[in-house]
Design an enzyme around this catalytic site. Structure first.
Site, short mmCIF file in Angstrom:
data_model
loop_
_atom_site.label_atom_id
_atom_site.label_comp_id
_atom_site.label_asym_id
_atom_site.label_seq_id
_atom_site.Cartn_x
_atom_site.Cartn_y
_atom_site.Cartn_z
N TYR A 1 15.08 4.68 -30.21
CA TYR A 1 14.65 5.79 -30.88
C TYR A 1 13.15 5.90 -30.54
CZ TYR A 1 13.70 8.91 -34.83
OH TYR A 1 13.06 9.96 -35.41
N LYS B 1 10.33 8.76 -29.17
CA LYS B 1 9.35 9.40 -30.15
C LYS B 1 7.87 9.14 -29.46
CE LYS B 1 11.94 11.64 -32.65
NZ LYS B 1 11.99 13.14 -32.66
N1 LIG Z 1 15.26 11.77 -41.22
C1 LIG Z 1 14.13 10.96 -40.96
O1 LIG Z 1 14.16 9.96 -41.56
C2 LIG Z 1 13.34 11.34 -39.90
C3 LIG Z 1 12.15 10.44 -39.69
C4 LIG Z 1 11.36 10.96 -38.81
C5 LIG Z 1 11.42 11.95 -37.47
N2 LIG Z 1 12.69 12.41 -37.83
C6 LIG Z 1 12.94 13.51 -36.83
O2 LIG Z 1 13.24 14.80 -37.54
C7 LIG Z 1 14.00 15.53 -36.70
C8 LIG Z 1 15.23 15.89 -37.60
O3 LIG Z 1 15.67 14.86 -38.17
P1 LIG Z 1 16.91 15.07 -39.48
O4 LIG Z 1 16.68 13.87 -40.10
O5 LIG Z 1 16.73 16.37 -39.83
O6 LIG Z 1 18.15 15.00 -38.49
P2 LIG Z 1 19.65 15.63 -38.57
O7 LIG Z 1 20.75 14.91 -37.56
O8 LIG Z 1 20.00 16.00 -39.83
O9 LIG Z 1 19.25 16.89 -37.71
C9 LIG Z 1 19.00 17.08 -36.30
C10 LIG Z 1 19.79 18.19 -35.92
O10 LIG Z 1 19.35 18.44 -34.61
C11 LIG Z 1 20.82 18.89 -33.84
N3 LIG Z 1 20.81 18.34 -32.53
C12 LIG Z 1 20.94 17.21 -31.98
N4 LIG Z 1 20.85 17.22 -30.64
C13 LIG Z 1 20.78 18.52 -30.28
C14 LIG Z 1 20.68 19.42 -28.93
N5 LIG Z 1 21.10 18.50 -27.83
N6 LIG Z 1 20.74 20.24 -29.02
C15 LIG Z 1 20.62 21.33 -30.16
N7 LIG Z 1 20.38 20.57 -31.49
C16 LIG Z 1 20.65 19.46 -31.73
C17 LIG Z 1 21.72 18.45 -34.85
O11 LIG Z 1 22.91 19.09 -34.46
C18 LIG Z 1 21.16 18.30 -36.17
O12 LIG Z 1 21.56 19.53 -36.77
C19 LIG Z 1 14.45 14.69 -35.58
O13 LIG Z 1 13.87 14.88 -34.42
C20 LIG Z 1 14.39 13.15 -36.05
O14 LIG Z 1 14.08 12.35 -35.11
C21 LIG Z 1 13.47 12.21 -38.63
#
Ligand SMILES: NC(=O)c1ccc[n+]([C@@H]2O[C@H](COP(=O)([O-])OP(=O)(O)OC[C@H]3O[C@@H](n4cnc5c(N)ncnc54)[C@H](O)[C@@H]3O)[C@@H](O)[C@H]2O)c1
Length: 246
Positions: free
Chosen positions: A150, A154
């Site tokens: 992952y 990023k």
């Molecule tokens: N939650 C954390 O702690 C965290 C920390 C740092 C970065 N992030 C980043 O933030 C972003 C959102 O994360 P989150 O925690 O809300 O996760 P989440 O899984 O709740 O949301 C991600 C969304 O992306 C959608 N998705 C996945 N693959 C897809 C595709 N191919 N096409 C369209 N939609 C797609 C999923 O259906 C989901 O609704 C991500 O990029 C994640 O890497 C999250």
């Protein structure tokens, strides 16, 4: 008050994307959320009073089709938030199947690239001084055992941000990223309840001693997309309570 823009947030069905969409909507923008979870995106769009779109960001034909339809209805996208990502596929270097790494990179890197390319082409054609905000992670800069697949994706998102920023500057398009540490989405709060050893271990790693709230991250995305950030491009802004200092 900023003028109303057409804002597209990918991965907007839940988690951070939902919060980002709500924040842009509260600022008065016209917001479209896109997600491969068709049911979820319809439900969330209704709850937030925004527009919903079923879209897989790794499917080039679907991207072209849906962006054309979106543009016909709302005009060209002026702000793209590349938030969709996979964050649950983890494994140690010695164990992670190559196919899992392929899956992560396909969504987080290739999907982000495709959305950037197709939206940016339309911004350039329409002569729009657009903005792109990518959702990165401080994991791209600071390793945690078991999360390297992952994190590699990023780190690539940060490079993609700089690549897009330097090439699109000539078109007056700014490209930045928000790089959160762990964010208290519903998924994370359920998987790591308050007081659990895993939650405490993360909190201990963070100088400000708390995980990010979704609103902390959404505010950074709205800032980077706004006029106050008019001279900022190519950066990846940590929203991590100081975790990168440790
Ligand atoms: N939650 C954390 O702690 C965290 C920390 C740092 C970065 N992030 C980043 O933030 C972003 C959102 O994360 P989150 O925690 O809300 O996760 P989440 O899984 O709740 O949301 C991600 C969304 O992306 C959608 N998705 C996945 N693959 C897809 C595709 N191919 N096409 C369209 N939609 C797609 C999923 O259906 C989901 O609704 C991500 O990029 C994640 O890497 C999250």
């Amino acid at each position: 008050m900023q003028r109303t823009r057409t804002v597209l947030v990918t991965g907007g069905a839940g988690g951070i994307g939902r919060g980002v969409a709500a924040a842009f909507s509260a600022a008065g923008d016209t917001v479209v959320i896109a997600d491969r979870d068709a049911e979820g995106v319809t439900r969330t769009a209704k709850e937030l009073g925004v527009h919903g779109l079923a879209l897989d960001i790794t499917d080039t034909a679907a991207i072209t089709r849906e962006l054309d339809a979106l543009q016909a209805e709302f005009g060209p996208v002026e702000v793209l938030v590349n938030n969709a990502g996979l964050l649950t596929v983890h494994g140690a270097l010695l164990d992670l199947p190559g196919s899992d790494l392929d899956t992560i990179l396909r969504t987080n890197v290739v999907g982000t690239f495709l959305m950037t390319q197709h939206v940016a082409r339309r911004m350039v054609d329409a002569g729009i001084a657009g903005v792109i905000v990518n959702m990165s992670s401080i994991g791209g800069r600071q390793p945690t055992p078991g999360m390297g697949g992952y994190e590699s994706s990023k780190a690539a998102v940060d490079a993609l941000t700089r690549w897009a920023a330097i090439e699109l500057a000539a078109h007056n398009i700014r490209v930045n990223a928000v790089a959160p540490g762990p964010v208290l989405t519903e998924m994370l709060a359920t998987g790591m309840p308050e007081g659990s050893p895993q939650r405490r271990a993360w909190e201990d790693r963070i100088p400000l001693k708390r995980l990010a709230a979704v609103d902390d991250v959404a505010a950074a995305a709205v800032f980077l997309a706004g006029e106050s950030a008019a001279h900022i491009t190519g950066t990846s802004l940590p929203v991590d309570g100081g975790q990168l200092l440790t």
